[in-house]
Structures are given as C-alpha cells and as structure tokens.
Design a protein around this motif. Structure first.
Motif, PDB file in Angstrom:
ATOM      1  N   ALA A 112       0.832  -1.185  -0.067  1.00 43.99           N
ATOM      2  CA  ALA A 112       0.053  -0.242   0.138  1.00 43.99           C
ATOM      3  C   ALA A 112       0.783   1.018  -0.054  1.00 43.99           C
ATOM      4  CB  ALA A 112      -0.954   0.062   1.269  1.00 43.99           C
ATOM      5  N   GLU A 142       0.680   5.242   0.293  1.00 45.96           N
ATOM      6  CA  GLU A 142      -0.622   5.934   0.723  1.00 45.96           C
ATOM      7  C   GLU A 142       0.170   7.450   0.741  1.00 45.96           C
ATOM      8  OE1 GLU A 142      -2.561   4.738   4.136  1.00 45.96           O
ATOM      9  OE2 GLU A 142      -1.135   2.947   4.019  1.00 45.96           O
ATOM     10  N   SER A 188      -4.275   6.663  -2.726  1.00 41.08           N
ATOM     11  CA  SER A 188      -3.344   5.554  -2.435  1.00 41.08           C
ATOM     12  C   SER A 188      -3.492   4.386  -3.585  1.00 41.08           C
ATOM     13  CB  SER A 188      -3.625   4.801  -1.108  1.00 41.08           C
ATOM     14  OG  SER A 188      -4.966   4.520  -1.236  1.00 41.08           O
ATOM     15  N   LEU A 246      -2.976   0.198  -4.053  1.00 42.47           N
ATOM     16  CA  LEU A 246      -2.845  -1.092  -3.591  1.00 42.47           C
ATOM     17  C   LEU A 246      -2.362  -2.236  -4.416  1.00 42.47           C
ATOM     18  CD1 LEU A 246      -6.050  -1.237  -1.551  1.00 42.47           C
ATOM     19  CD2 LEU A 246      -3.874  -0.649  -0.547  1.00 42.47           C
TER      20      LEU A 246
END
Lengths: 96, 89
Positions: free
Chosen positions: B64, B66, B71, B73
């Motif tokens: 992840a 951010e 963000s 993933l």
C-alpha cells in the motif's frame, strides 16, 4: 538520537536509513540487516517514481508491505527513512 | 483480469476506486483504466516483485502506497500484478 520504536505497538524490529540507504540505526528482527535495507531502498526509490495524483510533488507519506501476520511500514521524515516491522492483526469481520 | 472486468470494477463505482492497472511479470501493461496510466506498469511490477523477494518463502504481500492525493494497493498473484488506485477520503 534514539528513536522510541518500542513505543510503537507490536513492533518487531526497525531500521533507520539515510536518504542514500546507509543504516543509521537498527534493532529487533532488522538489527544489522544491511542486505534487507538495500532491498527496501530499491522498493522505496521505485515507489517515489509512481505518481499518486496529478500533482508531481505528491510523494508517498506511508508505504506498507503486508503479509498475513506481519508487515513493514515505511515513512520518510527529515531526510531519514524509517522502517518498522510490526505484527499485523487483520481487523475482524463485522459481527452480526 | 480482462479489460471488461476492469471496466466493470470501475463502473460499479465502488466507493473511492479511481483507477485500475494490470501488468504481467515483465512490466507489460495489460490494461489501465481510470487514473492509472500505462507508463507506471513497469514500476508497479517492479515493486510487487521486489516486495515478494523480501520473503520468498511466503506468498507475495499486499503493498500500500499512501499519500494525501490517494493511495495505490498492489498485489502480485502468479504472473499477474494488479494495482488499484484509491482516491482520498
């Protein structure tokens, strides 16, 4: 300067690196792990190249690498890279 | 995941999903929708592979990345790596 990694809940280890990847401090599972530090540097440098928004200045605030039971959480602050290995407890599914 | 399935993922307008990207193990972009751009496919594949090599005995992790602007993933599954762009709350 000692960084209080023991205050981070479920901390299993930590690495503190300079911007060019030199190990400044380490402890726990990551103590003296320079080879692992080099692997993290590759990941961090690649992550810095990924645009997260239209603003070019938007660099990541937090980078997490999560397995089933543990994770590495990485952040950059004041020209230092902080890597913490922490226990990962998945949140419970909502109970009826 | 086909481009139809990626379209569906965005069409469902799942809250906060701004883009989807799919790459192979060499960084070749197999599809990019929404805010995801083809140019990032190499970086995404590289991150997934490098993270998996941290613990080669375990299944590949979820990564992840951010920031305030959103963000991403990233997960590698077999030879395919997926990236999901999420907009900030």
């Amino acid at each position: 300067m000692a960084v209080p990694f023991d205050r981070i809940p479920d901390s299993l280890g930590y690495l503190v690196l300079t911007e060019d990847g030199a190990v400044v401090n380490s402890g726990g599972d990551l103590e003296n792990k320079e080879d692992v530090a080099n692997q993290f540097m590759n990941i961090i440098q690649t992550a810095l190249r990924i645009p997260l928004s239209s603003s070019k200045k938007d660099k990541f605030k937090k980078l997490s690498i999560v397995w089933d039971n543990f994770m590495y959480v990485i952040t950059i602050s004041a020209h230092k890279i902080y890597i913490c290995k922490r226990r990962f407890i998945p949140p419970d599914a909502a109970m009826a | 995941m086909s481009t139809k399935e990626m379209d569906a993922l965005l069409r469902f307008r799942l809250p906060g999903i701004a883009g989807v990207i799919c790459t192979d193990e060499h960084g070749l972009c197999l599809g990019a929708k929404g805010v995801a751009t083809r140019e990032t496919s190499g970086h995404i594949a590289n991150i997934a592979e490098s993270a998996a090599r941290l613990n080669p005995n375990l299944p590949p992790p979820v990564i992840a990345i951010e920031s305030e602007g959103g963000s991403i993933l990233i997960k590698k599954e077999g030879t395919i790596t997926m990236g999901i762009y999420k907009s900030p709350n």
